[in-house]
Scaffold this active site. Sequence first.
Site, PDB file in Angstrom:
ATOM      1  N   ASP A 109      77.214  45.478  27.837  1.00 12.53           N
ATOM      2  CA  ASP A 109      76.937  44.039  27.736  1.00 12.53           C
ATOM      3  C   ASP A 109      75.501  43.790  27.275  1.00 12.53           C
ATOM      4  OD1 ASP A 109      76.445  45.146  30.300  1.00 12.53           O
ATOM      5  OD2 ASP A 109      76.266  43.182  31.216  1.00 12.53           O
ATOM      6  N   TYR A 146      76.705  37.566  42.672  1.00 13.82           N
ATOM      7  CA  TYR A 146      76.258  38.714  41.862  1.00 13.82           C
ATOM      8  C   TYR A 146      75.739  39.822  42.783  1.00 13.82           C
ATOM      9  CZ  TYR A 146      74.159  40.866  37.696  1.00 13.82           C
ATOM     10  OH  TYR A 146      73.827  41.717  36.667  1.00 13.82           O
ATOM     11  N   HIS A 163      83.455  43.672  34.167  1.00 12.37           N
ATOM     12  CA  HIS A 163      83.705  45.027  34.688  1.00 12.37           C
ATOM     13  C   HIS A 163      85.204  45.246  34.833  1.00 12.37           C
ATOM     14  CE1 HIS A 163      79.415  45.328  36.603  1.00 12.37           C
ATOM     15  NE2 HIS A 163      79.433  45.781  35.371  1.00 12.37           N
ATOM     16  N   HIS A 202      71.395  48.644  38.541  1.00 11.88           N
ATOM     17  CA  HIS A 202      72.461  49.209  39.349  1.00 11.88           C
ATOM     18  C   HIS A 202      73.076  50.481  38.749  1.00 11.88           C
ATOM     19  CE1 HIS A 202      76.054  47.598  36.959  1.00 11.88           C
ATOM     20  NE2 HIS A 202      75.005  47.235  36.278  1.00 11.88           N
ATOM     21  N   GLU A 217      74.221  49.632  29.776  1.00 13.12           N
ATOM     22  CA  GLU A 217      75.606  49.126  29.833  1.00 13.12           C
ATOM     23  C   GLU A 217      75.907  48.250  28.604  1.00 13.12           C
ATOM     24  OE1 GLU A 217      76.646  47.605  33.718  1.00 13.12           O
ATOM     25  OE2 GLU A 217      78.784  47.852  33.307  1.00 13.12           O
ATOM     26  N   ASP A 250      69.563  43.616  34.981  1.00 13.20           N
ATOM     27  CA  ASP A 250      70.619  43.030  35.823  1.00 13.20           C
ATOM     28  C   ASP A 250      70.095  42.448  37.141  1.00 13.20           C
ATOM     29  OD1 ASP A 250      72.913  43.313  34.255  1.00 13.20           O
ATOM     30  OD2 ASP A 250      73.192  45.387  34.853  1.00 13.20           O
ATOM     31  N   HIS A 272      68.496  48.833  30.103  1.00 11.13           N
ATOM     32  CA  HIS A 272      69.771  49.243  30.716  1.00 11.13           C
ATOM     33  C   HIS A 272      70.797  49.478  29.623  1.00 11.13           C
ATOM     34  CE1 HIS A 272      73.136  49.439  33.377  1.00 11.13           C
ATOM     35  NE2 HIS A 272      73.472  48.163  33.371  1.00 11.13           N
ATOM     36  N   HIS A 317      71.071  38.308  32.870  1.00 10.09           N
ATOM     37  CA  HIS A 317      72.205  37.372  32.978  1.00 10.09           C
ATOM     38  C   HIS A 317      71.729  36.090  33.666  1.00 10.09           C
ATOM     39  CE1 HIS A 317      75.238  40.356  31.879  1.00 10.09           C
ATOM     40  NE2 HIS A 317      74.764  41.168  32.799  1.00 10.09           N
TER      41      HIS A 317
HETATM   42 FE1  FEO Z   1      74.905  46.551  34.214  1.00 10.85          FE
HETATM   43 FE2  FEO Z   1      74.795  43.463  32.856  1.00 10.85          FE
HETATM   44  O1  FEO Z   1      75.121  45.294  32.871  1.00 10.85           O
END
Ligand code: FEO
Length: 407
Positions: A90, A199, A30, A152, A88, A171, A86, A232
């Site tokens: 990644d 996290y 991030h 999130h 994002e 996530d 999600h 993750h």
């Molecule tokens: Fe919210 Fe692992 O991306």
Amino acid sequence: MYKDTFMENIRLKENIFWVGAIDWNVRNFHGHTYATERGTTYNAYLIIDDKVTLIDAVHKDFSQGLFDNIRGIVPLEKIDYIVVNHLEPDHTGSLPELLKLAPKAKLYGSFKCKEGLEKYYFIKPDFQVVRTGEVLKLGKRSLSFIEAPMLHWPDSMFSYCPEEKILFPNDAFGQHLATSGRFDDTVDNCALMDEAAKYYGNILWPLSSLVVRKIEQVLKSGIPIEMIAPSHGVIWRKDPAKIINSYLYWGKNSSKEKVVIVYETMWGNTAKLASVIAGALMDSGIEVKLFDLNASSRTQIIKEMLDAKGFVIGSSTHDNDMLANMAGFLELLKGFAPRERLGFCFGSYGWAGGAVESIENKLKSFGVNLPVESFSVKFTPSQEEIKSCYEAAIQFAKEVKNVLRKM
Ligand code: FEO
């Protein structure tokens, strides 16, 4: 063809595989808001059934690894469905390239995910918007969707496979932890829980009320969860209840007899006071974590603050105010919206003060209660002043213990 030992490491259940990527060397996430000292993984999962289904993808830089992992099991062009829990990057950075190699794949995700994907990558994939309770049949198995906005991001969604009792929450329940083992029973559990707390503290803490509500909603629905496969870190198969209960503990802003001291010092006098305060708190039987702000990872400090009842904040005075890095840190802490915490402020000043008052005002602005008068000293603390500082810290320790006793 993969070796049996490798297959064992990536097989969640029969015909369900981890096909993601391990990023051993990433140290910031991030931007630079999250220090990933132990690296991370980008998890993607492949279900082989009547329909071949990929759940999530990986960071763009790891696209080739994802493609190779899938090809080790099935040709890419055989993919029928891609569930995008999600948006994002990644988890979606590799999608535009993958869609060229898997042309018949249809995407499933939330409305906001569809909207975001189109804007992020300027693509218009075959995308089916799904809502909570909708089910996608894969063959012998199915996936049921649970919208999880703000866990999130607004687009976030969980997928659940009832036939295998696996939750894919993206996530949520993740950790930035690069390991050779893919499961909670094949990695060092101290590191695992340390990274899980980090996290939660650095990503989900400000969203705690939503986290608790969503978990309670899922538990109330009675769906059995035998495995949690996040996007993750490692997969929770030995003890998924451990991470669920930890999330409920953190989400309810639970705290214990623990105080985190964070200070920034110019000439060592504020550091000296920090050391005196730490001694007094330890003498009182309180767990203490002490950080020189400029020698420490903010990510680690926030993780320690997650379950600490007390925050002790110190700064030397510069231009009638706290030092700049401390000002930035407190602004960061404010964003995490900690609740029901006690604070104590301290610092050394030169020709004029100001830092301690600024810290007090900042802590009060996000609801930290200050039960003991702050301690400040001009230049070097004398023996008498050190004694007064010690006594103020002893008083603060009593307040921490009293508040917790009443809870
Ligand atoms: Fe919210 Fe692992 O991306």
